[in-house]
Design a protein around this motif. Structure first.
Motif, PDB file in Angstrom:
ATOM      1  N   ALA A 157       0.837  -1.176   0.089  1.00 54.97           N
ATOM      2  CA  ALA A 157      -0.037  -0.085  -0.035  1.00 54.97           C
ATOM      3  C   ALA A 157       0.899   1.240  -0.220  1.00 54.97           C
ATOM      4  CB  ALA A 157      -0.871   0.016   1.304  1.00 54.97           C
ATOM      5  N   ILE A 158       2.022   1.028   0.822  1.00 54.32           N
ATOM      6  CA  ILE A 158       2.711   2.300   0.515  1.00 54.32           C
ATOM      7  C   ILE A 158       3.658   2.549  -0.471  1.00 54.32           C
ATOM      8  CG2 ILE A 158       4.865   3.083   1.815  1.00 54.32           C
ATOM      9  CD1 ILE A 158       4.013   1.553   4.260  1.00 54.32           C
ATOM     10  N   LEU A 159       3.947   1.347  -0.995  1.00 53.60           N
ATOM     11  CA  LEU A 159       4.872   1.508  -2.361  1.00 53.60           C
ATOM     12  C   LEU A 159       3.788   1.651  -3.559  1.00 53.60           C
ATOM     13  CD1 LEU A 159       7.119  -1.533  -2.819  1.00 53.60           C
ATOM     14  CD2 LEU A 159       7.787   0.765  -2.931  1.00 53.60           C
ATOM     15  N   ASN A 160       2.802   1.308  -3.879  1.00 54.27           N
ATOM     16  CA  ASN A 160       1.819   1.631  -5.164  1.00 54.27           C
ATOM     17  C   ASN A 160       0.573   2.551  -4.622  1.00 54.27           C
ATOM     18  OD1 ASN A 160       3.631  -0.378  -6.025  1.00 54.27           O
ATOM     19  ND2 ASN A 160       2.361  -2.187  -5.105  1.00 54.27           N
ATOM     20  N   GLU A 161       0.151   2.703  -3.336  1.00 53.30           N
ATOM     21  CA  GLU A 161      -1.209   3.263  -3.353  1.00 53.30           C
ATOM     22  C   GLU A 161      -1.084   4.665  -2.654  1.00 53.30           C
ATOM     23  OE1 GLU A 161      -3.485   0.248  -1.619  1.00 53.30           O
ATOM     24  OE2 GLU A 161      -2.830  -1.270  -2.989  1.00 53.30           O
ATOM     25  N   GLY A 162       0.052   5.083  -2.306  1.00 56.14           N
ATOM     26  CA  GLY A 162       0.278   6.537  -1.539  1.00 56.14           C
ATOM     27  C   GLY A 162      -0.271   6.366  -0.047  1.00 56.14           C
ATOM     28  N   ALA A 163      -0.206   5.237   0.364  1.00 53.92           N
ATOM     29  CA  ALA A 163      -0.543   5.097   1.968  1.00 53.92           C
ATOM     30  C   ALA A 163       0.841   5.593   2.734  1.00 53.92           C
ATOM     31  CB  ALA A 163      -0.888   3.566   2.233  1.00 53.92           C
ATOM     32  N   VAL A 164       0.516   5.686   4.139  1.00 54.97           N
ATOM     33  CA  VAL A 164       1.745   6.097   4.829  1.00 54.97           C
ATOM     34  C   VAL A 164       1.193   5.392   6.342  1.00 54.97           C
ATOM     35  CG1 VAL A 164       2.336   8.428   3.640  1.00 54.97           C
ATOM     36  CG2 VAL A 164       0.689   8.269   5.656  1.00 54.97           C
ATOM     37  N   ILE A 165       2.432   5.471   7.165  1.00 57.06           N
ATOM     38  CA  ILE A 165       2.279   4.981   8.398  1.00 57.06           C
ATOM     39  C   ILE A 165       2.172   6.186   9.406  1.00 57.06           C
ATOM     40  CG2 ILE A 165       3.238   3.537   9.938  1.00 57.06           C
ATOM     41  CD1 ILE A 165       4.771   2.093   8.017  1.00 57.06           C
ATOM     42  N   SER A 166       1.092   6.200  10.169  1.00 55.53           N
ATOM     43  CA  SER A 166       1.065   7.008  11.288  1.00 55.53           C
ATOM     44  C   SER A 166       1.860   6.864  12.350  1.00 55.53           C
ATOM     45  CB  SER A 166      -0.766   7.205  11.700  1.00 55.53           C
ATOM     46  OG  SER A 166      -0.757   5.889  12.584  1.00 55.53           O
ATOM     47  N   SER A 167       1.876   7.900  13.137  1.00 54.02           N
ATOM     48  CA  SER A 167       2.643   8.033  14.372  1.00 54.02           C
ATOM     49  C   SER A 167       2.311   7.061  15.280  1.00 54.02           C
ATOM     50  CB  SER A 167       2.481   9.338  15.049  1.00 54.02           C
ATOM     51  OG  SER A 167       1.318   9.665  15.260  1.00 54.02           O
ATOM     52  N   SER A 168       1.101   6.338  15.191  1.00 52.40           N
ATOM     53  CA  SER A 168       0.819   5.331  16.112  1.00 52.40           C
ATOM     54  C   SER A 168       0.957   3.860  15.472  1.00 52.40           C
ATOM     55  CB  SER A 168      -0.504   5.486  16.937  1.00 52.40           C
ATOM     56  OG  SER A 168      -1.494   4.967  15.906  1.00 52.40           O
ATOM     57  N   GLY A 169       1.355   4.049  14.261  1.00 51.79           N
ATOM     58  CA  GLY A 169       1.500   2.548  13.384  1.00 51.79           C
ATOM     59  C   GLY A 169       0.545   2.078  12.553  1.00 51.79           C
ATOM     60  N   ALA A 170      -0.804   2.870  12.501  1.00 57.75           N
ATOM     61  CA  ALA A 170      -1.796   2.576  11.743  1.00 57.75           C
ATOM     62  C   ALA A 170      -1.433   3.023  10.366  1.00 57.75           C
ATOM     63  CB  ALA A 170      -2.941   3.254  12.167  1.00 57.75           C
ATOM     64  N   LEU A 171      -2.065   2.407   9.242  1.00 56.47           N
ATOM     65  CA  LEU A 171      -1.752   2.593   7.932  1.00 56.47           C
ATOM     66  C   LEU A 171      -2.588   3.633   7.442  1.00 56.47           C
ATOM     67  CD1 LEU A 171      -0.202   1.602   5.579  1.00 56.47           C
ATOM     68  CD2 LEU A 171      -1.824   0.216   4.681  1.00 56.47           C
ATOM     69  N   ILE A 172      -2.234   4.696   6.913  1.00 56.79           N
ATOM     70  CA  ILE A 172      -3.383   6.082   6.561  1.00 56.79           C
ATOM     71  C   ILE A 172      -3.373   5.759   5.232  1.00 56.79           C
ATOM     72  CG2 ILE A 172      -3.827   8.190   6.239  1.00 56.79           C
ATOM     73  CD1 ILE A 172      -2.046   8.816   8.715  1.00 56.79           C
ATOM     74  N   ASN A 173      -4.909   5.594   4.569  1.00 61.63           N
ATOM     75  CA  ASN A 173      -5.050   5.378   3.212  1.00 61.63           C
ATOM     76  C   ASN A 173      -6.059   6.272   2.582  1.00 61.63           C
ATOM     77  OD1 ASN A 173      -4.115   2.037   2.660  1.00 61.63           O
ATOM     78  ND2 ASN A 173      -4.954   2.475   4.726  1.00 61.63           N
ATOM     79  N   PHE A 174      -6.127   6.203   1.381  1.00 67.65           N
ATOM     80  CA  PHE A 174      -7.062   7.400   0.828  1.00 67.65           C
ATOM     81  C   PHE A 174      -8.042   6.664  -0.132  1.00 67.65           C
ATOM     82  CE2 PHE A 174      -3.567   9.555   2.447  1.00 67.65           C
ATOM     83  CZ  PHE A 174      -3.994  10.227   3.245  1.00 67.65           C
ATOM     84  N   SER A 175      -9.174   6.911   0.090  1.00 68.45           N
ATOM     85  CA  SER A 175     -10.176   6.208  -1.136  1.00 68.45           C
ATOM     86  C   SER A 175     -10.778   6.808  -2.350  1.00 68.45           C
ATOM     87  CB  SER A 175     -11.625   5.803  -0.177  1.00 68.45           C
ATOM     88  OG  SER A 175     -12.163   6.976   0.021  1.00 68.45           O
ATOM     89  N   GLY A 176      -9.903   7.875  -2.490  1.00 71.58           N
ATOM     90  CA  GLY A 176     -10.037   8.468  -3.857  1.00 71.58           C
ATOM     91  C   GLY A 176     -11.302   9.507  -3.746  1.00 71.58           C
ATOM     92  N   LYS A 177     -12.122   9.635  -4.755  1.00 71.21           N
ATOM     93  CA  LYS A 177     -13.296  10.413  -4.961  1.00 71.21           C
ATOM     94  C   LYS A 177     -14.321  10.288  -4.091  1.00 71.21           C
ATOM     95  CE  LYS A 177     -15.511  10.859  -9.083  1.00 71.21           C
ATOM     96  NZ  LYS A 177     -15.658  10.472 -10.428  1.00 71.21           N
TER      97      LYS A 177
END
Ligand SMILES: Nc1ncnc2c1ncn2[C@@H]1O[C@H](COP(=O)(O)OP(=O)(O)O)[C@@H](O)[C@H]1O
Ligand SMILES: C=C(OP(=O)(O)O)C(=O)O
Ligand SMILES: [Ca+2]
Ligand SMILES: [Mn+2]
Length: 550
Positions: free
Chosen positions: A49-69
């Motif tokens: 998700a980080i490499l291909n989908e623009g996700a990042v890891i939050s300060s507490s370790g959760a994966l932050i994702n975006f669902s687009g439009k």
């Protein structure tokens, strides 16, 4: 043992697939091209998700994702396939809009074609329904690692042995949400299409990446299967249970945003689940293996259980973060007000695993978020009133949960979950009435919405007061309170509740003007009557008369 990420990638692919390979080639997946990752480790889904989908890891370790439009559900783009096995059970109309079988095949093929263009395809095999008697095997096939991790959290995770012997799934989701529907396909009104086929037992998603479509899709399936095939009652509700041996069980019904997730996470009680349950012959079980909490204005002080569940493995959706320290900003609504976190249920400290209560509920709490500020913070319902309010389903839609909703909008959402029901509401209501009667369940109506005026002038009922009301139900003091009558609606409202200022218990006392209040009560009563009229033919006179009388 593997060394380095690339070796790891190779190892992770089809080796996990084992006996399932045959299914995928038969379904039309091009196994020479795509790499299928089945029930991949959380860490590996993070990496992709980080490499291909623009996700990042939050300060507490959760994966932050975006669902687009799309950042909420698209009920107008939801379809149910019209076919002979289910057509006589489905309540056709604006909730369940027909799609023909051929169009489903076209969309299904389009989804598989799209998945075949991907390098990686993610599969998650798991269960829906904690009671082994009534559970189904679900397979999710998705183009995004984020969607696989979401369903890893939301479904019931299989053990290694269960995964090895999974066999044929009972239901399959093809999620090609990154790819649009073709607008020239019959019946398409946009590039978004979410469709369920009960004959094939499949769901196809095109043109929306909002992860909530998948969990609510499973719910729609259970809203069909449980009553029709298993004779059990599926409910849009959360559930919790008193601690200790066989403690009392409470169901909290409510549409999105009314407080099911927030109020069921109670430090004094065991959490059974936050959103989808089945009231069976033997008790209550959760359909899901995770929770999907709203994170708007989330704070550690007000909702510590949820706040602390946001850690490694959890998925934050459409939450804005500060790039300097990766801290989520839960107050930021710039992407949407419908910001979310999906986490496995065991991340809540008091979760009861397996998520089953082996006894019948003692209390039913119907949650309504009244944007008019008319309904009292709590009232006790007679069995007839309980049925009436369940069928009427009065509440508000919360901003962002559905495409196009920008402020709390009053609605009558039958069964407190109209977008998800498959059968005529009368069928669920009848089963509810039978179960309530048989088990002598107490029923309460709680307004978690506005007080002291309507949306815009009043304010939302403070959470601490709603919690105090729920505590009073659980410790038995509310049932013993002195009640008075709330006119027009004929509701029994308590004169006092510990921890709640008495004046707010009777809405007229906190409105700036008595006349304005009375006019608003009349208006809302009229709205109830109008909304209820479409169900009258299927409902007894006692239940009809349990509504507001003008
Ligand atoms: N009095 C109240 N009772 C319940 N929730 C409240 C109240 N006041 C504010 N809220 C907020 O409303 C939202 C309720 O959402 P949630 O519990 O996720 O609803 P549901 O699970 O029914 O969709 C949460 O963001 C919660 O913090
Ligand atoms: C996920 C949803 O519901 P809830 O807010 O009840 O969790 C939804 O309505 O899309
Ligand atoms: Ca929720
Ligand atoms: Mn819900």
């Amino acid at each position: 043992m593997v060394h380095g990420r690339h070796a790891h990638d190779e190892n992770e692919g089809n080796t996990f697939l084992g006996k399932e390979l045959k299914y995928f080639s038969q379904a039309g997946f091009d196994l020479d091209r795509i790499h299928i990752k089945r029930n991949a480790p959380i860490a590996s889904l993070y990496e992709d998700a980080i490499l291909n989908e623009g996700a990042v890891i939050s300060s507490s370790g959760a994966l932050i994702n975006f669902s687009g439009k799309k950042t909420g559900r698209s009920p107008k783009d939801k379809r149910i396939v019209y076919e002979e096995t289910s057509k006589d059970d489905v309540w056709w109309g604006p909730v369940n809009i027909k799609m023909d079988e051929h169009t489903f095949e076209i969309n299904r093929e389009r989804a598989i074609d799209y998945l075949n263009t991907r390098e990686n395809v993610y599969v998650f095999d798991g269960f829906a329904g904690w009671d082994p008697k009534y559970r189904i095997k679900v397979r999710v096939i998705a183009s995004r690692a984020y969607h696989a991790l979401f369903m890893h959290n939301m479904l019931i995770r299989p053990t290694a042995e269960e995964l090895e012997n999974f066999g044929e799934p009972d239901f399959i989701i093809y999620n090609a949400g990154q790819f649009p529907a073709n607008r020239f396909t019959t019946g398409m009104t946009s590039t978004t299409s979410v469709e369920v086929n009960f004959k094939r037992m499949e769901m196809v998603i095109l043109g929306t990446e909002y992860a909530g479509e998948m969990k609510k899709g499973i719910f729609s399936v259970m809203h069909y299967l449980q009553p029709v095939k298993f004779g059990q009652l599926s409910l849009h509700s959360s559930a919790n249970q008193a601690k200790g041996d066989n403690g009392d069980v409470t169901l909290f019904f409510g549409l999105s945003g009314t407080g099911k997730t927030t109020l069921s996470a109670d430090p004094n009680r065991l959490l059974i689940g936050d959103d989808e349950h089945v009231w069976s012959d033997t008790g209550v079980f959760n359909i899901e293996g995770g929770c999907y909490a709203k994170t708007i204005n989330l704070s550690a002080e007000k909702e510590p259980e949820i706040f602390n569940a946001i850690k490694f493995g959890s998925i934050l959706e459409n939450v804005v973060y500060n790039p300097a320290d990766r801290r989520p900003d839960y107050d930021d609504v710039s992407i949407t007000e419908n910001t979310r976190c999906a986490y496995p249920i065991e991340y809540i400290p008091n979760a009861k695993i397996p998520c089953i209560a082996d006894r019948q509920p003692s209390n039913i709490i119907m949650l309504t978020c009244d944007a008019f500020g008319v309904l009292p913070p709590v009232s006790r319902l007679t069995p007839e009133q309980a049925q009436y309010h369940f069928v009427a389903g009065y509440t508000s839609k919360t901003p962002g949960t559905e495409d196009g909703i920008v402020e709390p909008s009053p609605t009558f959402s039958t069964c407190y979950g109209q977008p998800f029901i498959i059968l005529h509401p009368g069928r669920y209501a009848k089963m509810l009435a039978e179960r309530m009667e048989k088990n002598k369940v107490d029923c309460w109506l709680i307004n978690t919405g506005w007080t002291g005026g309507k949306f815009g002038t009043g304010k939302r009922c403070p959470l601490k007061y709603t919690r105090a009301i729920v505590d009073a139900i659980h410790n038995g003091t509310l049932a013993k309170a002195e009640f008075e009558n709330f006119p027009i609606f004929n509701l029994a409202i308590p004169k006092a509740v510990e921890g709640v200022p008495s004046e707010i218990l009777d809405p007229v006392k906190v409105w700036p003007s008595k006349d304005a209040f009375n006019a608003e009560v009349q208006k809302l009563g009229g709205m109830f009557q109008k909304a209820f009229s479409k169900y009258e033919a299927d409902i007894t006179a006692e239940v009809k008369n349990a509504g507001p009388i003008l």
